[in-house]
Design a protein around this motif. Sequence first.
Motif, PDB file in Angstrom:
ATOM      1  N   GLY A 732      -3.973   7.540  -8.300  1.00 40.35           N
ATOM      2  CA  GLY A 732      -4.401   8.102  -7.032  1.00 40.35           C
ATOM      3  C   GLY A 732      -5.299   7.158  -6.245  1.00 40.35           C
ATOM      4  O   GLY A 732      -5.145   6.990  -5.029  1.00 40.35           O
ATOM      5  N   LEU A 733      -6.252   6.521  -6.936  1.00 40.72           N
ATOM      6  CA  LEU A 733      -7.175   5.615  -6.244  1.00 40.72           C
ATOM      7  C   LEU A 733      -6.428   4.413  -5.672  1.00 40.72           C
ATOM      8  O   LEU A 733      -6.740   3.939  -4.570  1.00 40.72           O
ATOM      9  CB  LEU A 733      -8.271   5.162  -7.197  1.00 40.72           C
ATOM     10  CG  LEU A 733      -9.247   6.263  -7.652  1.00 40.72           C
ATOM     11  CD1 LEU A 733     -10.187   5.736  -8.729  1.00 40.72           C
ATOM     12  CD2 LEU A 733     -10.043   6.815  -6.464  1.00 40.72           C
ATOM     13  N   GLY A 734      -5.434   3.904  -6.407  1.00 41.05           N
ATOM     14  CA  GLY A 734      -4.666   2.770  -5.911  1.00 41.05           C
ATOM     15  C   GLY A 734      -3.849   3.130  -4.689  1.00 41.05           C
ATOM     16  O   GLY A 734      -3.830   2.386  -3.691  1.00 41.05           O
ATOM     17  N   VAL A 735      -3.164   4.252  -4.730  1.00 46.23           N
ATOM     18  CA  VAL A 735      -2.360   4.676  -3.581  1.00 46.23           C
ATOM     19  C   VAL A 735      -3.254   4.987  -2.389  1.00 46.23           C
ATOM     20  O   VAL A 735      -2.952   4.618  -1.246  1.00 46.23           O
ATOM     21  CB  VAL A 735      -1.490   5.895  -3.961  1.00 46.23           C
ATOM     22  CG1 VAL A 735      -0.823   6.479  -2.724  1.00 46.23           C
ATOM     23  CG2 VAL A 735      -0.456   5.514  -5.004  1.00 46.23           C
ATOM     24  N   GLY A 736      -4.382   5.669  -2.663  1.00 46.79           N
ATOM     25  CA  GLY A 736      -5.320   5.954  -1.566  1.00 46.79           C
ATOM     26  C   GLY A 736      -5.846   4.679  -0.926  1.00 46.79           C
ATOM     27  O   GLY A 736      -6.016   4.607   0.298  1.00 46.79           O
ATOM     28  N   ALA A 737      -6.085   3.653  -1.754  1.00 47.50           N
ATOM     29  CA  ALA A 737      -6.617   2.389  -1.222  1.00 47.50           C
ATOM     30  C   ALA A 737      -5.606   1.694  -0.326  1.00 47.50           C
ATOM     31  O   ALA A 737      -5.961   1.185   0.747  1.00 47.50           O
ATOM     32  CB  ALA A 737      -7.029   1.482  -2.381  1.00 47.50           C
ATOM     33  N   TYR A 738      -4.321   1.630  -0.735  1.00 49.56           N
ATOM     34  CA  TYR A 738      -3.387   0.922   0.144  1.00 49.56           C
ATOM     35  C   TYR A 738      -3.065   1.722   1.398  1.00 49.56           C
ATOM     36  O   TYR A 738      -2.764   1.165   2.455  1.00 49.56           O
ATOM     37  CB  TYR A 738      -2.149   0.390  -0.584  1.00 49.56           C
ATOM     38  CG  TYR A 738      -1.062   1.327  -1.047  1.00 49.56           C
ATOM     39  CD1 TYR A 738      -0.357   2.160  -0.174  1.00 49.56           C
ATOM     40  CD2 TYR A 738      -0.623   1.288  -2.376  1.00 49.56           C
ATOM     41  CE1 TYR A 738       0.688   2.944  -0.610  1.00 49.56           C
ATOM     42  CE2 TYR A 738       0.431   2.062  -2.823  1.00 49.56           C
ATOM     43  CZ  TYR A 738       1.083   2.903  -1.934  1.00 49.56           C
ATOM     44  OH  TYR A 738       2.137   3.684  -2.372  1.00 49.56           O
ATOM     45  N   ALA A 739      -3.147   3.060   1.319  1.00 51.82           N
ATOM     46  CA  ALA A 739      -2.991   3.854   2.542  1.00 51.82           C
ATOM     47  C   ALA A 739      -4.162   3.598   3.494  1.00 51.82           C
ATOM     48  O   ALA A 739      -3.991   3.480   4.710  1.00 51.82           O
ATOM     49  CB  ALA A 739      -2.901   5.339   2.183  1.00 51.82           C
ATOM     50  N   ARG A 740      -5.374   3.499   2.926  1.00 52.14           N
ATOM     51  CA  ARG A 740      -6.559   3.216   3.747  1.00 52.14           C
ATOM     52  C   ARG A 740      -6.456   1.821   4.373  1.00 52.14           C
ATOM     53  O   ARG A 740      -6.839   1.601   5.531  1.00 52.14           O
ATOM     54  CB  ARG A 740      -7.806   3.338   2.870  1.00 52.14           C
ATOM     55  CG  ARG A 740      -9.103   3.466   3.635  1.00 52.14           C
ATOM     56  CD  ARG A 740     -10.191   4.179   2.810  1.00 52.14           C
ATOM     57  NE  ARG A 740     -10.283   3.674   1.446  1.00 52.14           N
ATOM     58  CZ  ARG A 740      -9.843   4.347   0.367  1.00 52.14           C
ATOM     59  NH1 ARG A 740      -9.302   5.536   0.498  1.00 52.14           N
ATOM     60  NH2 ARG A 740      -9.971   3.824  -0.846  1.00 52.14           N
ATOM     61  N   ALA A 741      -5.925   0.856   3.613  1.00 44.93           N
ATOM     62  CA  ALA A 741      -5.753  -0.492   4.147  1.00 44.93           C
ATOM     63  C   ALA A 741      -4.776  -0.492   5.318  1.00 44.93           C
ATOM     64  O   ALA A 741      -4.969  -1.207   6.305  1.00 44.93           O
ATOM     65  CB  ALA A 741      -5.266  -1.418   3.043  1.00 44.93           C
ATOM     66  N   LEU A 742      -3.718   0.308   5.213  1.00 43.17           N
ATOM     67  CA  LEU A 742      -2.743   0.391   6.304  1.00 43.17           C
ATOM     68  C   LEU A 742      -3.401   0.867   7.592  1.00 43.17           C
ATOM     69  O   LEU A 742      -3.136   0.353   8.682  1.00 43.17           O
ATOM     70  CB  LEU A 742      -1.607   1.354   5.918  1.00 43.17           C
ATOM     71  CG  LEU A 742      -0.467   0.793   5.072  1.00 43.17           C
ATOM     72  CD1 LEU A 742       0.394   1.936   4.524  1.00 43.17           C
ATOM     73  CD2 LEU A 742       0.397  -0.157   5.897  1.00 43.17           C
TER      74      LEU A 742
END
Length: 898
Positions: A732-742
Amino acid sequence: MHTFRQAPSSLVGRQDEIGRIEGLIGAAGEGSGGVLVLRGEPGIGKTALLEHARHAAAGFRIIEASGSEFESELPFAALHQLCVPVLDHLGELPARHRSALQIAFGLATGTPEVFRIGLAALELLAAAAARQPVLCVVDDAHWLDDASAKSLIFLARRISAEPVAMVLATRHGLDELPGLDLGGLSDADARGLLARIRATLDERVRDRVLAEARGNPLALLELPGAGGFALPGAASVPGRVERSFQARLADLPADARLLLTVAGADPTGDPGLLWPAAEKLGIDLSAGAAAEASGLVEFATRVRFCHPLARSAVYRAADADRRRTAHRVLAEVTDPITDPDRRAWHRAHAGAGPDDDVAAELERSAARAQARGGVAAAAAFLERAAALSLDPGQRTRRTFAAAQAKLDAGATDAAADLLSTVETGTLDELQRARADLLRGQLAFVRRGGDGPAPMLRAARRLADLDPEWSRDCYLDALEMGLVVGRAGGVMDTVVAAARSAPPAPRPPDVLDGLILLTTEGHRAAVPLLRRALTDGDSPLWTRRPALATMLAGELWDNDLHAAIIEWLMKTGRSTGSPLVLRLGLAQTAVAAAHTGDLGKAMAAIAEEEAIAAAAGDTPMAYARLHLAAMRGHRQEALALIETATGEAATTGKGQLIANAHLAAAVLHNGLADYPAALEAARRATEPGDLYLAGIALPELVEAAVRSGRPAVAAPALRSLTERTRAGGTAWGLGVGAYARALVTGDEDHYREAIDHLGESPLTVYRARAHLLYGEWLRREGRRSDARRHLRTAHELLSASGLDAFARRAAGELRATGEHARSRSAPPAYDQLTMQEVHIARLVATGATSKEVAARLFLSPRTVDAHLRNIFRKLGITSRRQLRDLPGLSPASPDGAPE
């Protein structure tokens, strides 16, 4: 005196049908088995064609069975008839399959597995056919008991590689199998047949007979001797023929008529029952000769009527007292130890009014039937028990039990009719709750979305009487809503109702966690939900596995999801529960797709579909949807999505709609069709479904950013961040991080995503993190840095078979000035069907054909035929070579044979 059947050579007007039957038997003699169902009205010639099949099968072992109106509720009665002649091969079956048949036939105790019983029967016939080709002849298949019908359909679909032919005759049904619909004879053929049997018939009478018979061969045989005719069309041909049989009874002595009534009331045709019953009635044995002289019946090693209509005619011609007498003596001569259920059924038909003793015996028969998997039989026993109950409380209890059994057997209209007989004004609050629960289940099965409302009423009624049961009812309503609707609204309703209920005397549980999730959000609810999921010796998934899998996804907890799958697979395999095993396989497929093991996903889907087919159910569509979307094969995926959406719209399955939208979002993001992905992702997330809304949020964020819709991306990111941070998992943290980066364009978030997902088994998300970072780097003009991440993404995506995302990575690499390396060879599963993938993976573990056959409910010969196709497609010659092919490496421990 009438003969029992036309000689095969004398069949008129049936050359096409004879050709089909002889072709079927000829192919079976060469080792290519098959089935043919003959459908048509009574007297149309089905039984004569069955007799032709018997004569045509020279050199075959012929085994027979027939359905019976009086045994249509006894589980496996017809299958038992079919298997008895070949039970000497029972010792050749594996222990588990031998036991399955023994349980089905009442020779052992245990829980039956209908599809495993079907497989055991297949193996039994195959063992007999190994010595001599087998012809199975089944008459009156419209009267087959439900369990036998399912088993025979299972058999018929799997004998293509065996020297076994099956020919079944039925008035209607069995539409799943190849068949012929028999119509009446042509006018010329009808005249020819009538001339052959009544050469001197008066012309006016002949024309009247032809008009009355309407091409029905049995009518042409029987009507000339029936003594007068009604106007054409005044009654059905079968009805007039039945009356012609009844006319033969008129001149028989009373003892002969009574003997025929007893024979008609006993569907087994067992002389060991008929003659002792006749002796109890004081019937002189000479009555048998008179009965045989009528041409209606033959007394030999089996009591056999000349036609199924003759049995019906004889039984219905008797008055009620004579029929009750017949059933009474049959009950007296039926062994209460070896055949208690048939004895109870005869006793039930022998009485003229309520009888609590008989009702109790029927209830015991119902329990035995349920223990053997005969839910239809249990329902019939319980319904009759309720009707015979003198005590109002017992009658109500048995009526509820009968309605539940009818519902379990799929007879929803009958269940509703039974419920309508209960006088609601006399019910106490607990009984009213029981009625509401049944109405909720009925609504769920019939219309889908209405089911939760009666469940909620039941929960409210039980709130003070039984708080624990009440909370279970709230969860039942929620699970029902999750399956049939878009769960957001249902969960709000359930939570609102549950909050007002008296607190249960127990620690907070999953219902409390769901209340917190709805009222206070993920941060407050996640600790309680995680405790409820993993609580001590009784984790939630052991009681509510479907809800547990959704909550594991809601928490973005891959480890928890893996633990649930492991339990589902072990439990499903050890108990033989098709529902548990199918859920485990579907979840295995989804998890394997996320880890990039598409071969494993395909194998799991193939096995789930095999079990669904064996159980006569519809496969779970969502795993196949997600696999197709991740592979990125546009036409295949869109066709599946369209089919699923149409099915969901028809059946009201909201979860299937949500899964279709999620699959479309993944597919279109992989294809870089961001506007289409945005629309699909919005549809997937808007209703707020448990698990599916959260898992679709990163797709929405990506599609919105790429489509230039920051106002859509921002709230989606906030919701995703709340969920993933509360869950606290690397996934979850990894997916949340790349969504935030987008959304933010902050490089640190891309690095954070790759750090979290770096050691994750979820290859697909790790690859997408590298792809998104590489795309951002290229747009920032940092081509060298971009190549490294794009290369990693392409290698991971390409090796996993995620073709659309891999093409996207390859395109980005070309834009940096580097060409992506193509795969040296496509994975083997690209050339095989899903079933072939599963067979190949199992064989790669060292499984034998017999072991693979048991897993996929096929015959070993069929498995060998599939293997020949696999070898041909892959250009190999041995089982050992399968281990070295990409995508077909030995399966995980669960992939090993049983």
